[in-house]
Design a protein around this motif. Structure first.
Motif, PDB file in Angstrom:
ATOM      1  N   GLY A   1       0.822  -1.208   0.000  1.00 34.74           N
ATOM      2  CA  GLY A   1       0.000   0.000   0.000  1.00 34.74           C
ATOM      3  C   GLY A   1       0.853   1.253   0.000  1.00 34.74           C
ATOM      4  O   GLY A   1       0.574   2.213  -0.724  1.00 34.74           O
ATOM      5  N   ALA A   2       1.939   1.229   0.808  1.00 33.26           N
ATOM      6  CA  ALA A   2       2.820   2.406   0.874  1.00 33.26           C
ATOM      7  C   ALA A   2       3.513   2.625  -0.469  1.00 33.26           C
ATOM      8  O   ALA A   2       3.695   3.765  -0.904  1.00 33.26           O
TER       9      ALA A   2
ATOM     10  N   GLY B   1      -3.784  -9.803  -2.533  1.00 38.13           N
ATOM     11  CA  GLY B   1      -4.858  -9.904  -3.508  1.00 38.13           C
ATOM     12  C   GLY B   1      -5.618  -8.607  -3.601  1.00 38.13           C
ATOM     13  O   GLY B   1      -5.146  -7.565  -3.127  1.00 38.13           O
ATOM     14  N   ALA B   2      -6.799  -8.694  -4.217  1.00 37.20           N
ATOM     15  CA  ALA B   2      -7.562  -7.491  -4.497  1.00 37.20           C
ATOM     16  C   ALA B   2      -7.914  -6.743  -3.213  1.00 37.20           C
ATOM     17  O   ALA B   2      -7.647  -5.547  -3.082  1.00 37.20           O
ATOM     18  N   LEU B   3      -8.484  -7.462  -2.233  1.00 37.59           N
ATOM     19  CA  LEU B   3      -8.997  -6.791  -1.049  1.00 37.59           C
ATOM     20  C   LEU B   3      -7.901  -6.059  -0.277  1.00 37.59           C
ATOM     21  O   LEU B   3      -7.995  -4.855  -0.039  1.00 37.59           O
ATOM     22  N   SER B   4      -6.826  -6.795   0.085  1.00 37.27           N
ATOM     23  CA  SER B   4      -5.799  -6.180   0.920  1.00 37.27           C
ATOM     24  C   SER B   4      -5.165  -5.003   0.191  1.00 37.27           C
ATOM     25  O   SER B   4      -4.902  -3.948   0.795  1.00 37.27           O
ATOM     26  N   THR B   5      -4.915  -5.148  -1.111  1.00 38.99           N
ATOM     27  CA  THR B   5      -4.283  -4.066  -1.872  1.00 38.99           C
ATOM     28  C   THR B   5      -5.195  -2.840  -1.941  1.00 38.99           C
ATOM     29  O   THR B   5      -4.744  -1.716  -1.692  1.00 38.99           O
ATOM     30  N   MET B   6      -6.473  -3.070  -2.249  1.00 40.99           N
ATOM     31  CA  MET B   6      -7.394  -1.931  -2.359  1.00 40.99           C
ATOM     32  C   MET B   6      -7.520  -1.204  -1.033  1.00 40.99           C
ATOM     33  O   MET B   6      -7.440   0.024  -0.973  1.00 40.99           O
ATOM     34  N   VAL B   7      -7.714  -1.981   0.054  1.00 40.68           N
ATOM     35  CA  VAL B   7      -7.955  -1.360   1.359  1.00 40.68           C
ATOM     36  C   VAL B   7      -6.750  -0.550   1.809  1.00 40.68           C
ATOM     37  O   VAL B   7      -6.872   0.620   2.181  1.00 40.68           O
ATOM     38  N   PHE B   8      -5.539  -1.144   1.751  1.00 39.13           N
ATOM     39  CA  PHE B   8      -4.369  -0.426   2.261  1.00 39.13           C
ATOM     40  C   PHE B   8      -3.957   0.717   1.343  1.00 39.13           C
ATOM     41  O   PHE B   8      -3.564   1.779   1.814  1.00 39.13           O
ATOM     42  N   THR B   9      -4.053   0.515   0.031  1.00 39.73           N
ATOM     43  CA  THR B   9      -3.663   1.592  -0.877  1.00 39.73           C
ATOM     44  C   THR B   9      -4.532   2.826  -0.658  1.00 39.73           C
ATOM     45  O   THR B   9      -4.024   3.946  -0.543  1.00 39.73           O
ATOM     46  N   SER B  10      -5.845   2.614  -0.556  1.00 37.32           N
ATOM     47  CA  SER B  10      -6.707   3.790  -0.427  1.00 37.32           C
ATOM     48  C   SER B  10      -6.573   4.406   0.963  1.00 37.32           C
ATOM     49  O   SER B  10      -6.642   5.621   1.113  1.00 37.32           O
ATOM     50  N   ALA B  11      -6.341   3.563   2.001  1.00 34.01           N
ATOM     51  CA  ALA B  11      -6.190   4.129   3.349  1.00 34.01           C
ATOM     52  C   ALA B  11      -4.921   4.966   3.443  1.00 34.01           C
ATOM     53  O   ALA B  11      -4.931   6.070   4.000  1.00 34.01           O
ATOM     54  N   ILE B  12      -3.820   4.444   2.877  1.00 37.84           N
ATOM     55  CA  ILE B  12      -2.557   5.187   2.955  1.00 37.84           C
ATOM     56  C   ILE B  12      -2.628   6.443   2.087  1.00 37.84           C
ATOM     57  O   ILE B  12      -2.047   7.478   2.410  1.00 37.84           O
ATOM     58  N   ASN B  13      -3.407   6.352   1.015  1.00 33.75           N
ATOM     59  CA  ASN B  13      -3.579   7.496   0.129  1.00 33.75           C
ATOM     60  C   ASN B  13      -4.267   8.662   0.841  1.00 33.75           C
ATOM     61  O   ASN B  13      -4.032   9.825   0.526  1.00 33.75           O
ATOM     62  N   GLN B  14      -5.125   8.320   1.820  1.00 34.57           N
ATOM     63  CA  GLN B  14      -5.879   9.372   2.507  1.00 34.57           C
ATOM     64  C   GLN B  14      -5.054  10.086   3.572  1.00 34.57           C
ATOM     65  O   GLN B  14      -5.468  11.119   4.088  1.00 34.57           O
ATOM     66  N   VAL B  15      -3.896   9.511   3.912  1.00 29.48           N
ATOM     67  CA  VAL B  15      -3.040  10.168   4.908  1.00 29.48           C
ATOM     68  C   VAL B  15      -2.411  11.399   4.254  1.00 29.48           C
ATOM     69  O   VAL B  15      -1.834  11.304   3.179  1.00 29.48           O
ATOM     70  N   PRO B  16      -2.555  12.573   4.867  1.00 32.65           N
ATOM     71  CA  PRO B  16      -2.023  13.789   4.241  1.00 32.65           C
ATOM     72  C   PRO B  16      -0.504  13.700   4.025  1.00 32.65           C
ATOM     73  O   PRO B  16       0.217  13.215   4.906  1.00 32.65           O
ATOM     74  N   SER B  17      -0.057  14.159   2.850  1.00 32.15           N
ATOM     75  CA  SER B  17       1.364  13.999   2.508  1.00 32.15           C
ATOM     76  C   SER B  17       2.247  14.919   3.349  1.00 32.15           C
ATOM     77  O   SER B  17       3.439  14.690   3.466  1.00 32.15           O
TER      78      SER B  17
ATOM     79  N   ILE C   1       6.994   4.839   7.772  1.00 31.70           N
ATOM     80  CA  ILE C   1       5.925   3.858   7.604  1.00 31.70           C
ATOM     81  C   ILE C   1       5.566   3.212   8.940  1.00 31.70           C
ATOM     82  O   ILE C   1       4.387   3.092   9.294  1.00 31.70           O
ATOM     83  N   TRP C   2       6.576   2.799   9.711  1.00 32.42           N
ATOM     84  CA  TRP C   2       6.261   2.029  10.917  1.00 32.42           C
ATOM     85  C   TRP C   2       6.016   2.881  12.143  1.00 32.42           C
ATOM     86  O   TRP C   2       5.292   2.484  13.044  1.00 32.42           O
ATOM     87  N   ARG C   3       6.614   4.095  12.226  1.00 34.53           N
ATOM     88  CA  ARG C   3       6.419   4.920  13.409  1.00 34.53           C
ATOM     89  C   ARG C   3       5.183   5.810  13.284  1.00 34.53           C
ATOM     90  O   ARG C   3       4.480   6.053  14.253  1.00 34.53           O
ATOM     91  N   ILE C   4       4.926   6.316  12.066  1.00 34.47           N
ATOM     92  CA  ILE C   4       3.874   7.328  11.922  1.00 34.47           C
ATOM     93  C   ILE C   4       2.658   6.775  11.173  1.00 34.47           C
ATOM     94  O   ILE C   4       1.522   6.927  11.613  1.00 34.47           O
ATOM     95  N   LEU C   5       2.931   6.086  10.062  1.00 32.92           N
ATOM     96  CA  LEU C   5       1.812   5.592   9.257  1.00 32.92           C
ATOM     97  C   LEU C   5       1.090   4.440   9.954  1.00 32.92           C
ATOM     98  O   LEU C   5      -0.134   4.423  10.073  1.00 32.92           O
ATOM     99  N   PHE C   6       1.873   3.465  10.449  1.00 33.24           N
ATOM    100  CA  PHE C   6       1.317   2.241  11.030  1.00 33.24           C
ATOM    101  C   PHE C   6       0.250   2.517  12.095  1.00 33.24           C
ATOM    102  O   PHE C   6      -0.840   1.931  12.044  1.00 33.24           O
ATOM    103  N   PRO C   7       0.505   3.422  13.070  1.00 31.15           N
ATOM    104  CA  PRO C   7      -0.537   3.663  14.078  1.00 31.15           C
ATOM    105  C   PRO C   7      -1.827   4.239  13.486  1.00 31.15           C
ATOM    106  O   PRO C   7      -2.879   4.129  14.105  1.00 31.15           O
ATOM    107  N   LEU C   8      -1.743   4.823  12.291  1.00 28.46           N
ATOM    108  CA  LEU C   8      -2.937   5.411  11.672  1.00 28.46           C
ATOM    109  C   LEU C   8      -3.748   4.372  10.899  1.00 28.46           C
ATOM    110  O   LEU C   8      -4.822   4.674  10.392  1.00 28.46           O
TER     111      LEU C   8
END
Lengths: 366, 304
Positions: free
Chosen positions: A171-172, A241-257, A274-281
């Motif tokens: 996703g990242a 697969g489709a589900l995990s890729t779609m869910v994580f890609t769109s969730a990470i996409n919504q995190v403000p850059s 990724i692991w300190r800041i993104l992961f908890p979100l």
């Protein structure tokens, strides 16, 4: 089923003299009644499954909607018949009753007791309730079943953790889908949705078998072979697969850059970000993927059935194995099915809010 | 464009692409290795007489395998009845997607989302395919099925529903599968319904449209992406159905439960016709995958 929504709407169209408030109340009552009926119909098979774990094959021709009275085995029953119909383990019986020497399978229990000097009362006591609890006794006394349960738990947990870990990285790497390779890879993952499991199975087995044969000592039964088999099973589960890729890609996409930019300014590497800041979100997408994939991994049958040796398999192939070639003891199978679905049902009912929220979130992403 | 970007920005950009690939690599290698590479590995096998996974004396026989479905009566005798059963099964499964999924989704949408009801609807999703098959056996077996026994005891009906009859597998099983996947399909349809802008529904209501009219003129046209997703899942899932059939003894005695997936499985794993089974699998499923890919494209174009 179909008629209910249409009938619940028809009075609305016809009975024009009704006040809207009365109409709405009637519709609401009808809908609630239907929902209750559906709930009863849905729970009924689970209840019957529970009752049927106590109904022996002999009693199964009679209707039982409650746990039947304790059923004993007649002492005139032949030992051979008991092993076929009740999966009686003769070795264990001999050990428990202290019988030494040969037991003729054509002999009745009474005759066995006489021949081997076992008191009749002892025999009777040993087989008391053997019909009613046959499924539970056979299943819980089978070490292979307990081992398969442990394997199922391990495979499920490792697969969920592994899938989330790898899919977060994916996703990242894909977030934004701005570059062409990102779009291509995203589409490759979506292919998983359109390939039937049975279509991929034969080519996949051909390849995995070839790879396993390259590993020394994985061709004969032993811990190496079994470990390799379990690892390949987990790899198949976490390949994404489709589900995990779609869910994580769109969730990470919504995190403000800006978050990443400020982390980089503070000297964080992308891995640390990724692991300190993104992961908890990512609690919600992690829950979504885990909750949807949990039943899939726990209930997988085809893959373990094909990839794992009988001595090394998970719960469902062990249960399916009880439908032997001659007489099927469905009591054991129903008990096995009940035991296999119980842990999942408990988790589901305990975490039902999380499940409902996550499933809806997953559906909206799709 | 390129001239306006400073060399520093460009090296940062390149570094970021490199990082992307490093992040993507672990799962991508697994996915391609276990999903796409197998087809490449299996490709040469299509042109051989390989009998089993252990077979070592493999000969090249050209494209003969591809024509067996057209000119080998023994293959046709197994393939076409299984194909017919599968088509009936898939068609009924598809009906059940709407009978259960769409009806319940509309009900939940109109009455308002109630947590307990969705919890109940989604509950059977916890069952495995194998368990679904055994539950079908438990409820509808000829002489021991609980539903049959209830019919006999309470209503004196002695001609039981029989899961092992031809109608059993292709009619009862889709109903049970529809019940099992109800929560899954409700989630898809409900997501579709919730994405409809409420002002279009309000406008239809103000204009005096009946519920039926609203359904066909307002709801359904705006739910097409959800319909497509449900169609793909049903199509791919029911053509690949396997576990439920194993529970109904498809691998041993019950010929009525031998749908295409079981036929292909036996060709490869039991009856020493691996290469032929592989060819038949691809001949059957590739058109299906093509249709599903087209549907997927259509869905994504409609949604964005």
């Amino acid at each position: 089923m179909v008629s209910t929504t249409s009938t619940s709407e028809r009075p609305a169209a016809q009975a024009t003299t009704w006040t809207p408030a009365r109409k709405r109340r009637l519709l609401k009552a009808l809908a609630t009644a239907f929902m209750l009926a559906y709930a009863i119909v849905t729970l009924f098979p689970f209840y019957v499954l529970f009752v049927r774990t106590f109904v022996s094959t002999k009693e199964s021709v009679n209707l039982h909607l409650w746990i039947p009275r304790q059923e004993d085995i007649s002492l005139d029953a032949e030992v051979g018949n008991l092993s076929v119909q009740y999966n009686l383990d003769l070795r264990k019986v001999k050990e428990d009753l202290g019988i030494k020497g040969y037991v003729n399978p054509r002999d009745s229990l009474r005759k066995v007791a006489e021949k081997h000097k076992v008191p009749l009362e002892r025999m009777q006591q040993y087989f008391s309730g053997f019909g009613t609890f046959n499924g539970w006794i056979t299943l819980l006394n089978n070490p292979a079943f307990w081992q398969s349960l442990v394997r199922t738990v391990i495979v499920t947990i490792v697969s969920i953790v592994g899938l989330c870990f790898l899919s977060i990285l994916t996703g990242a790497g894909l977030a934004g889908l701005r570059r062409r390779y990102q779009m291509t890879i995203y589409n490759i993952y979506l292919l998983q949705m359109v390939i039937p499991t049975i279509m991929i199975l034969i080519p996949q087995f051909l390849m995995v078998q070839g790879m396993q044969n390259l590993i020394p000592s994985a061709d004969k039964p032993g811990y190496t072979r079994w470990a390799v088999q379990l690892i390949f099973l987990i790899l198949i589960f976490i390949k994404g697969g489709a589900l995990s890729t779609m869910v994580f890609t769109s969730a990470i996409n919504q995190v403000p850059s800006e978050l990443e930019e400020s982390a980089v300014l503070d000297g964080a590497s992308r891995w640390q970000y990724i692991w300190r800041i993104l992961f908890p979100l990512l609690k919600v997408p992690i829950a979504t993927v885990s909750v949807i994939m949990l039943p899939v991994f726990w209930n997988a049958f085809l893959e373990p059935f094909v990839y794992l040796d009988t001595a090394n398999t998970t719960m469902l192939p062990v249960i399916a194995n009880y439908s032997g070639a001659y007489a099927v003891n469905y009591q054991i199978i129903y008990t096995g099915v009940f035991v296999s679905v119980m842990p999942l049902l408990l988790v589901y009912l305990l975490l039902r809010k999380l499940f409902v929220r996550s499933v809806m979130a997953g559906a909206i992403k799709g | 464009m390129a001239t306006t970007i400073s060399p520093h920005r460009r090296s940062l950009e390149r570094q970021r692409i490199r990082q992307d690939w490093l992040l993507l690599a672990p799962q991508l290698i697994l996915f391609i290795g276990l999903t796409l590479v197998p087809f490449a590995v299996a490709f040469p096998v299509l042109f051989t007489d390989r009998l089993s996974f252990q077979d070592t004396s493999v000969d090249y026989i050209g494209t003969a395998n591809f024509f067996r479905i057209f000119n080998d009566p023994s293959v046709q005798a197994e393939y076409f009845p299984a194909l017919w059963r599968t088509i009936r099964f898939v068609a009924l499964n598809y009906v059940m997607v709407f009978v259960f999924g769409l009806t319940l989704a509309l009900l939940i949408y109109e009455v308002g989302f109630t947590g307990w009801f969705f919890t109940i609807v989604y509950l059977p999703m916890m069952l495995s395919g194998l368990a679904t098959g055994y539950i079908a056996e438990m409820l509808f077996s000829r002489s021991t099925g609980t539903v049959n026994l209830m019919l006999r005891e309470w209503f004196g009906i002695t001609s039981p529903i029989d899961i092992k009859l031809p109608e059993g597998t292709t009619v009862l099983l889709p109903i049970l599968i529809g019940w099992r996947y109800a929560g899954f399909n409700v989630a898809i349809f409900l997501a579709g319904l919730l994405s409809i802008p409420t002002d279009t529904i309000e406008a239809a209501r103000v204009d005096g449209a009946s519920y039926w009219q609203r359904l066909w003129k307002v709801y359904f046209p705006q739910m097409i992406p959800a319909f497509i997703i449900a169609t793909i899942f049903c199509l791919i899932g029911s053509f690949g159905v396997f576990d439920e059939l194993i529970a109904l003894n498809a691998l041993s005695s019950n010929n009525e439960a031998k749908l295409l997936s079981v036929t292909f499985f036996t060709y490869a794993f039991q009856s020493q016709r691996l290469a032929l089974g592989l060819v038949l699998t691809l001949q059957t499923f590739l058109p299906l995958v093509a249709i599903a890919v087209l549907l997927q494209r259509l869905q994504r174009r409609l949604q964005y």
